[in-house]
Design an enzyme around this catalytic site. Structure first.
Site, PDB file in Angstrom:
ATOM      1  N   ARG A  69      42.466  46.231  34.040  1.00 19.38           N
ATOM      2  CA  ARG A  69      43.151  45.293  34.936  1.00 19.38           C
ATOM      3  C   ARG A  69      43.512  44.050  34.124  1.00 19.38           C
ATOM      4  NH1 ARG A  69      40.351  45.190  40.754  1.00 19.38           N
ATOM      5  NH2 ARG A  69      42.414  44.456  41.336  1.00 19.38           N
ATOM      6  N   PRO A  70      44.579  44.171  33.329  1.00 20.09           N
ATOM      7  CA  PRO A  70      44.934  43.072  32.418  1.00 20.09           C
ATOM      8  C   PRO A  70      45.429  41.837  33.175  1.00 20.09           C
ATOM      9  CG  PRO A  70      46.627  44.787  32.367  1.00 20.09           C
ATOM     10  CD  PRO A  70      45.529  45.295  33.258  1.00 20.09           C
ATOM     11  N   ILE A  71      45.462  40.689  32.452  1.00 16.89           N
ATOM     12  CA  ILE A  71      46.020  39.464  33.047  1.00 16.89           C
ATOM     13  C   ILE A  71      47.194  38.960  32.207  1.00 16.89           C
ATOM     14  CG2 ILE A  71      43.977  38.694  34.325  1.00 16.89           C
ATOM     15  CD1 ILE A  71      43.343  36.834  31.930  1.00 16.89           C
ATOM     16  N   ASP A  72      47.789  39.873  31.410  1.00 19.00           N
ATOM     17  CA  ASP A  72      48.857  39.445  30.499  1.00 19.00           C
ATOM     18  C   ASP A  72      50.058  38.854  31.236  1.00 19.00           C
ATOM     19  OD1 ASP A  72      49.126  42.117  31.422  1.00 19.00           O
ATOM     20  OD2 ASP A  72      50.739  42.465  29.997  1.00 19.00           O
TER      21      ASP A  72
ATOM     22  N   CYS B  48      36.890  45.245  41.274  1.00 24.49           N
ATOM     23  CA  CYS B  48      36.625  46.680  41.309  1.00 24.49           C
ATOM     24  C   CYS B  48      37.062  47.310  39.998  1.00 24.49           C
ATOM     25  CB  CYS B  48      37.384  47.330  42.467  1.00 24.49           C
ATOM     26  SG  CYS B  48      36.574  47.027  44.039  1.00 24.49           S
TER      27      CYS B  48
ATOM     28  N   ARG C  43      38.066  39.805  41.114  1.00 25.73           N
ATOM     29  CA  ARG C  43      39.423  39.726  40.580  1.00 25.73           C
ATOM     30  C   ARG C  43      40.116  38.442  41.044  1.00 25.73           C
ATOM     31  NH1 ARG C  43      42.564  41.480  36.427  1.00 25.73           N
ATOM     32  NH2 ARG C  43      44.726  41.504  37.061  1.00 25.73           N
TER      33      ARG C  43
ATOM     34  N   ASP D 240      45.615  50.314  47.782  1.00 26.32           N
ATOM     35  CA  ASP D 240      44.312  50.013  48.394  1.00 26.32           C
ATOM     36  C   ASP D 240      43.988  50.926  49.572  1.00 26.32           C
ATOM     37  OD1 ASP D 240      43.717  48.082  46.612  1.00 26.32           O
ATOM     38  OD2 ASP D 240      43.897  46.378  47.981  1.00 26.32           O
TER      39      ASP D 240
ATOM     40  N   ARG E 220      31.965  44.025  50.219  1.00 27.54           N
ATOM     41  CA  ARG E 220      32.857  43.044  49.568  1.00 27.54           C
ATOM     42  C   ARG E 220      34.106  42.817  50.388  1.00 27.54           C
ATOM     43  NH1 ARG E 220      34.116  44.106  43.427  1.00 27.54           N
ATOM     44  NH2 ARG E 220      35.389  42.330  43.968  1.00 27.54           N
TER      45      ARG E 220
ATOM     46  N   ILE F 166      49.838  52.885  40.491  1.00 31.37           N
ATOM     47  CA  ILE F 166      49.506  51.488  40.176  1.00 31.37           C
ATOM     48  C   ILE F 166      48.207  51.359  39.385  1.00 31.37           C
ATOM     49  CG2 ILE F 166      49.013  49.217  41.195  1.00 31.37           C
ATOM     50  CD1 ILE F 166      51.022  50.006  43.402  1.00 31.37           C
TER      51      ILE F 166
ATOM     52  N   LYS G 235      41.093  39.913  53.581  1.00 33.03           N
ATOM     53  CA  LYS G 235      40.350  39.452  52.395  1.00 33.03           C
ATOM     54  C   LYS G 235      41.297  39.016  51.277  1.00 33.03           C
ATOM     55  CE  LYS G 235      38.967  42.516  49.202  1.00 33.03           C
ATOM     56  NZ  LYS G 235      39.272  42.231  47.808  1.00 33.03           N
ATOM     57  N   ASN G 236      42.330  39.839  51.034  1.00 33.14           N
ATOM     58  CA  ASN G 236      43.181  39.573  49.871  1.00 33.14           C
ATOM     59  C   ASN G 236      44.113  38.382  50.049  1.00 33.14           C
ATOM     60  OD1 ASN G 236      41.981  41.486  48.354  1.00 33.14           O
ATOM     61  ND2 ASN G 236      43.624  42.997  48.471  1.00 33.14           N
TER      62      ASN G 236
HETATM   63  C1  UD1 Z   1      45.599  42.910  44.002  1.00 30.21           C
HETATM   64  C2  UD1 Z   1      44.505  43.168  45.002  1.00 30.21           C
HETATM   65  C3  UD1 Z   1      44.076  44.613  44.909  1.00 30.21           C
HETATM   66  C4  UD1 Z   1      45.264  45.547  45.019  1.00 30.21           C
HETATM   67  C5  UD1 Z   1      46.361  45.170  44.057  1.00 30.21           C
HETATM   68  C6  UD1 Z   1      47.651  45.963  44.231  1.00 30.21           C
HETATM   69  C7  UD1 Z   1      43.308  41.080  45.223  1.00 30.21           C
HETATM   70  C8  UD1 Z   1      42.065  40.336  44.958  1.00 30.21           C
HETATM   71  N1  UD1 Z   1      43.379  42.313  44.709  1.00 30.21           N
HETATM   72  O1  UD1 Z   1      45.028  43.122  42.724  1.00 30.21           O
HETATM   73  O2  UD1 Z   1      43.153  44.847  45.967  1.00 30.21           O
HETATM   74  O3  UD1 Z   1      44.820  46.851  44.717  1.00 30.21           O
HETATM   75  O4  UD1 Z   1      46.694  43.790  44.221  1.00 30.21           O
HETATM   76  O5  UD1 Z   1      48.123  45.865  45.531  1.00 30.21           O
HETATM   77  O6  UD1 Z   1      44.214  40.612  45.890  1.00 30.21           O
HETATM   78  N2  UD1 Z   1      49.178  44.353  35.812  1.00 30.21           N
HETATM   79  C9  UD1 Z   1      49.442  44.160  34.470  1.00 30.21           C
HETATM   80  N3  UD1 Z   1      49.304  42.888  33.970  1.00 30.21           N
HETATM   81  C10 UD1 Z   1      48.916  41.836  34.739  1.00 30.21           C
HETATM   82  C11 UD1 Z   1      48.643  42.048  36.112  1.00 30.21           C
HETATM   83  C12 UD1 Z   1      48.777  43.330  36.612  1.00 30.21           C
HETATM   84  O7  UD1 Z   1      49.788  45.085  33.745  1.00 30.21           O
HETATM   85  O8  UD1 Z   1      48.815  40.718  34.219  1.00 30.21           O
HETATM   86  C13 UD1 Z   1      49.313  45.705  36.371  1.00 30.21           C
HETATM   87  C14 UD1 Z   1      47.989  46.282  36.906  1.00 30.21           C
HETATM   88  O9  UD1 Z   1      47.248  46.908  35.883  1.00 30.21           O
HETATM   89  C15 UD1 Z   1      48.473  47.239  37.955  1.00 30.21           C
HETATM   90  C16 UD1 Z   1      49.708  46.540  38.518  1.00 30.21           C
HETATM   91  O10 UD1 Z   1      50.130  45.609  37.523  1.00 30.21           O
HETATM   92  O11 UD1 Z   1      48.887  48.436  37.353  1.00 30.21           O
HETATM   93  C17 UD1 Z   1      49.472  45.827  39.817  1.00 30.21           C
HETATM   94  O12 UD1 Z   1      48.365  44.933  39.680  1.00 30.21           O
HETATM   95  P1  UD1 Z   1      48.253  43.618  40.582  1.00 30.21           P
HETATM   96  O13 UD1 Z   1      49.238  43.671  41.682  1.00 30.21           O
HETATM   97  O14 UD1 Z   1      48.243  42.451  39.666  1.00 30.21           O
HETATM   98  O15 UD1 Z   1      46.814  43.765  41.199  1.00 30.21           O
HETATM   99  P2  UD1 Z   1      45.770  42.602  41.413  1.00 30.21           P
HETATM  100  O16 UD1 Z   1      46.454  41.324  41.737  1.00 30.21           O
HETATM  101  O17 UD1 Z   1      44.767  42.653  40.332  1.00 30.21           O
END
Ligand code: UD1
Length: 416
Positions: A122-125, A117, A93, A306, A397, A328, A22-23
């Site tokens: 779950r920031p996007i910064d 989820c 996401r 995961d 999902r 994480i 899926k991912n």
């Molecule tokens: C993806 C997967 C999710 C998995 C995760 C970690 C998808 C759709 N989702 O989520 O299933 O659990 O990888 O393997 O593929 N972070 C920040 N700022 C950001 C982005 C992330 O601080 O802009 C932090 C997050 O809060 C978290 C860590 O970085 O603590 C890892 O997050 P990330 O690898 O980005 O997870 P996703 O891509 O959201």
């Protein structure tokens, strides 16, 4: 809302075919926005997140046709970046990959915050910092994000402050069509990133990963290709924990052993016999007495976040119990109360959960997110009596036909 009923205690025997991941299906589906011509994606998992991603594309004007159950043909040449289904975007996401792709093709994107989820913030910064480094302007307000650039995106060096799967993929998507060379440092290395890179390279991109650094030489265009999605590592690990909870012997088909190689020794240490038959097939035999283990989640090739909830359920069925330290997503513990309802001897402190050997008893529980839901299935399979798992939508999902697959292994399980 559908519920899953499980009569616990049946040993699992037989063969289960692992679906596409899926991912990686999700970023690859959104990557087709970058492609001129038709993309034909094989080994697509039948899960609701994929269905929603394809709906987002078709509502933008893409042609999306299923060739068979697991193969989809996608043409995105006439899409309208302003026709985004914000409701669907805010549910998943992976919709964040619209930021990198639409910015690369149209120079702008205005969309709802990606959802997914709910296990804490779950920031996007990191994504936005990267786009800004490439010369884009990012504005956030009222649950929406707007990213624009009036010039071509700049290439150069981007260093992620945090290892992020989503930000790594978004930086690749935004830079694959820029002029010159982009270097992305401190990237995540999950198999879904390599899958996305393989797809883009087959389309004509020039992307190379060396350890946790990714080198991209921009190309003018990407052509449509036929591509098969990698098998789902988390689904495979979930079935291994199901056989551990019930004992028995199962064969996993359609897997890539190399993606599991850092975690299979853990199962062997706990007492499972694992035989690699080659041809993408792995045989798992779980002994009656499994010993416990202590793990800490970490970016790949570390223990996957995961797989944390499912592993906690498995630990209930070990001799010594164990613990999971979640590094994480600190909010990923909603399943703990549900395990307690089943009689799980589980204690949570800050970011760590301790699990004592437990005799779980079937009861009514509620899936709070995708992997938490999978954990309750693992727990229910090994429990005494009948369990009911509510909020099954979360599980669907990300797990293709989980009820059908477990039934074929001898579990007594049904959806109502
Ligand atoms: C993806 C997967 C999710 C998995 C995760 C970690 C998808 C759709 N989702 O989520 O299933 O659990 O990888 O393997 O593929 N972070 C920040 N700022 C950001 C982005 C992330 O601080 O802009 C932090 C997050 O809060 C978290 C860590 O970085 O603590 C890892 O997050 P990330 O690898 O980005 O997870 P996703 O891509 O959201």
């Amino acid at each position: 809302m559908e519920k899953i009923f499980v009569q616990g205690g049946e040993k699992l025997y037989g063969t289960v075919k692992i679906s596409g991941m899926k991912n990686s299906a999700l970023p690859i589906i959104f990557s087709t926005i970058l492609v001129k011509g038709e993309s034909v994606l094989e080994n697509i998992p039948i899960v609701s997140d994929v269905h929603n991603a394809l709906s987002i594309l078709s509502q933008m004007g893409a042609t999306v046709k299923y060739e068979d159950l697991h193969t989809v043909r996608i043409k995105t040449e006439n899409i309208d970046p302003n026709s985004l289904n914000m409701e669907l975007i805010s549910k998943m996401r992976a919709s964040s990959y619209l930021m990198g792709t639409l910015l690369a093709v149209f120079g702008k994107v205005m969309m709802a915050y990606p959802g997914g989820c709910n296990f804490g913030q779950r920031p996007i910064d990191e994504h936005l910092k990267g786009f800004t480094k490439m010369g884009a302007k990012c504005k956030e307000s009222d649950g929406y994000v707007e990213i624009t650039t009036d010039k071509k995106l700049k290439n150069g060096k981007i260093t992620l402050d945090k290892i992020s799967v989503g930000a790594t993929i978004n930086m690749i998507l935004a830079s694959v069509l820029t002029e010159g060379k982009t270097i992305i440092c401190n990237t995540a290395m999950e198999p879904h990133i390599d899958d996305t890179i393989c797809f883009l390279n087959k389309c004509g991109a020039n992307i190379k990963r060396v350890g946790n650094t990714i080198h991209i030489r921009g190309v003018d265009r990407l052509k449509g290709v036929r591509y098969s999605i990698f098998p789902d590592t988390i689904e495979a690990l979930t079935y291994i924990s199901c056989v551990g909870a019930t004992k028995g012997v199962i064969e996993l088909k359609n897997i890539r052993t190399e993606h599991l190689s850092s975690i299979l020794p853990l199962f062997e240490y706990m007492g499972m016999d694992i035989t690699d038959f080659g041809n993408d097939t792995l045989n798992i035999r779980s002994s009656i007495q499994l010993c416990g283990a202590h793990v800490r989640t970490a970016p790949y090739p570390g223990f996957p976040t995961d797989f944390h909830p499912q592993f906690s359920s498995l630990l209930c069925y070990t001799n010594g119990g164990g613990s999971v330290d979640e590094t994480i997503f600190p909010g990923r513990f909603a399943y703990v109360n549900e395990l307690k309802k089943m009689g799980g001897r589980v204690d949570k402190t800050n970011s760590q959960v301790f699990i004592m050997p437990s005799e779980l008893i079937g009861t009514e529980t509620c899936a709070t997110d995708l992997r938490a839901g999978a954990a309750l299935i693992v727990a229910s399979l090994g429990a005494k009596g009948v369990s009911t798992v509510n909020n099954v939508g979360f599980i669907l999902r990300g797990y293709e036909d989980i009820v059908g697959k477990l039934s074929s292994l001898g579990a007594i399980i049904k959806v109502i």
